[in-house]
Design a protein around this motif. Structure first.
Motif, PDB file in Angstrom:
ATOM      1  N   MET A 260       0.852  -1.185   0.000  1.00  0.00           N
ATOM      2  CA  MET A 260       0.000   0.000   0.000  1.00  0.00           C
ATOM      3  C   MET A 260       0.888   1.236   0.000  1.00  0.00           C
ATOM      4  SD  MET A 260      -2.928  -1.168   2.769  1.00  0.00           S
ATOM      5  CE  MET A 260      -3.989   0.260   2.462  1.00  0.00           C
ATOM      6  N   GLN A 261       0.616   2.160  -0.902  1.00  0.00           N
ATOM      7  CA  GLN A 261       1.393   3.384  -0.981  1.00  0.00           C
ATOM      8  C   GLN A 261       0.943   4.427   0.038  1.00  0.00           C
ATOM      9  OE1 GLN A 261       4.176   3.574  -3.032  1.00  0.00           O
ATOM     10  NE2 GLN A 261       3.645   1.396  -3.241  1.00  0.00           N
ATOM     11  N   ASP A 265      -5.023   2.984   0.069  1.00  0.00           N
ATOM     12  CA  ASP A 265      -4.675   2.297  -1.175  1.00  0.00           C
ATOM     13  C   ASP A 265      -5.484   1.005  -1.316  1.00  0.00           C
ATOM     14  OD1 ASP A 265      -3.537   1.425  -3.494  1.00  0.00           O
ATOM     15  OD2 ASP A 265      -1.458   1.508  -2.792  1.00  0.00           O
ATOM     16  N   ALA A 268      -4.270  -1.699  -3.889  1.00  0.00           N
ATOM     17  CA  ALA A 268      -3.184  -2.601  -3.500  1.00  0.00           C
ATOM     18  C   ALA A 268      -3.736  -3.840  -2.810  1.00  0.00           C
ATOM     19  CB  ALA A 268      -2.199  -1.876  -2.577  1.00  0.00           C
ATOM     20  N   ILE A 269      -4.749  -3.649  -1.979  1.00  0.00           N
ATOM     21  CA  ILE A 269      -5.390  -4.792  -1.313  1.00  0.00           C
ATOM     22  C   ILE A 269      -6.052  -5.673  -2.353  1.00  0.00           C
ATOM     23  CG2 ILE A 269      -7.136  -5.497   0.361  1.00  0.00           C
ATOM     24  CD1 ILE A 269      -6.649  -2.842   1.814  1.00  0.00           C
ATOM     25  N   VAL A 330      -6.649   2.108   8.129  1.00  0.00           N
ATOM     26  CA  VAL A 330      -6.332   0.980   7.247  1.00  0.00           C
ATOM     27  C   VAL A 330      -7.278  -0.190   7.508  1.00  0.00           C
ATOM     28  CG1 VAL A 330      -4.557  -0.695   6.589  1.00  0.00           C
ATOM     29  CG2 VAL A 330      -3.942   1.697   6.973  1.00  0.00           C
ATOM     30  N   GLY A 357       2.532   4.251   3.987  1.00  0.00           N
ATOM     31  CA  GLY A 357       1.941   3.029   3.446  1.00  0.00           C
ATOM     32  C   GLY A 357       2.426   1.816   4.207  1.00  0.00           C
TER      33      GLY A 357
END
Length: 366
Positions: A260-261, A265, A268-269, A330, A357
């Motif tokens: 994750m940036q 994000d 990304a997940i 998150v 991230g």
């Protein structure tokens, strides 16, 4: 014989709640002798004085010792027990049990698990190169234990590491030693950072010549894309759990990861889920949620105080620690992606992914 990994996620009503694990034993779903690691999300504050972690470890060691006919100390030496404090927002407290058995089935290229432990650290070694180098050696040992030869097959490295307390600092100074910091909370970040850089060193993500005491907790251009470090008062060594895929292992479990940036994000997940076989345009379906054995991620507020240009106040809140904000953020994003809240979201991502991230890994049943 071929090794076979299994993963069991168990809800907890409180940090010493062993009922769900005992039920697995009673149903013969898991043999306590086969457990090699236990991860846990406990409902403490995740800071220096979060004793829910030690409480859970004590309860786990005592319970397993009774089943195995040994002592809690022997269990603690053999089983990596990594408790991560903090279930802010909607995160659900839970344990994740990792067990390894042998089977006559043919290898399938499945989830592989390896564990290792560093020697005990002196207080003056925490947050310094001694911790980096010892962690790197332990990661290599855990890879060998898992039968993983290629760093490309490593998708997640969980490290439980110590922190400094006033008592530990005083003990070092009596001997004439100096510690990396007198701020016990900062010691958590330095220990996590040194541990993450140890992972990065072992896996070739950073070059040895770029590392020194001076860069730990300072130069965040250096990071690992698979490391997850959690600091606690309940131990004085690093405990390492390496998770990857190996052609030599059997079973239907596979692990994949992404980075994750920033804290939102979502893609990304989704990429990690898709790589493990759970592609979905939005939230996972009910069937897909049932196949998700675990999601493990790091959370960290960006040092810039911004997310995609917008200001956040995580670093400026004097009432609630920034890592607690980050876990909640998150955790919400990961819950939206998966439709689950029993997720292993760990705060404090120093050198674990880019600034703001962090790595995210998923274990999926095919």
């Amino acid at each position: 014989m071929t090794r076979l990994a299994s993963v069991h996620r168990v809800p907890m009503r409180h940090p010493a709640d062993m009922a769900g694990i005992e039920a697995l034993f009673a149903a013969r779903a898991v043999d306590p002798a086969h457990i090699v690691a236990i991860l846990g999300k406990t409902e403490g504050n995740g800071c220096v004085n979060d004793f829910t972690r030690a409480y859970a470890v004590s309860a786990l060691a005592t319970m397993l010792a009774a089943h195995l006919g040994t002592t809690p100390a022997v269990v603690a030496e053999r089983v990596a027990m990594v408790m991560s404090g903090g279930t802010e927002g909607g995160l659900a407290p839970h344990f994740i049990l990792f067990a390894v058995t042998e089977t006559d089935a043919a290898p399938t290229g499945a989830l592989a698990i390896g564990t290792a432990f560093t020697p005990e650290f002196r207080p003056e070694e925490l947050g310094r190169m001694a911790q980096v180098e010892a962690t790197a050696a332990a990661v290599r040992a855990a890879m060998a234990d898992a039968g993983i030869s290629s760093v490309a097959d490593v998708h997640y490295v969980q490290v439980k590491c110590p922190l400094l307390t006033s008592e530990r600092i005083a003990e070092a100074e009596v001997r004439g030693a100096t510690v990396a910091t007198h701020d016990t909370y900062r010691s958590m970040g330095l220990s996590r950072g040194a541990s993450a850089l140890g992972v990065a060193l072992a896996l070739g993500e950073v070059a040895a010549e770029t590392l020194s005491d001076a860069v730990i907790g300072e130069d965040f251009r250096l990071w690992s894309g698979v490391a997850s470090a959690s600091a606690g008062v309940e131990l004085t060594r690093n405990e390492i759990v390496v998770l990857g895929n190996s052609a030599a292992w059997a079973g239907g479990l596979r692990i994949a990861h992404d980075v994750m940036q920033d804290g939102i994000d979502f893609p990304a997940i989704q990429r990690a889920l898709s790589a493990a076989g759970l592609a979905a345009p939005g939230q996972l379906t009910e069937d897909q949620r049932g196949r998700l054995a675990a999601l493990l991620a790091k959370a960290e507020p960006s040092s810039t105080g911004r997310i995609r240009g917008n200001r956040h106040i995580m670093n400026d809140d004097s009432d609630i620690n920034a890592t607690r904000h980050a876990r909640a953020l998150v955790g919400g994003v990961a819950a939206a992606a998966t439709g689950r809240t029993d997720l292993f979201i760990s705060g404090g991502a120093e050198h674990q992914g880019p600034d703001g991230g962090g790595p995210v890994a998923v274990i999926v049943e095919s």
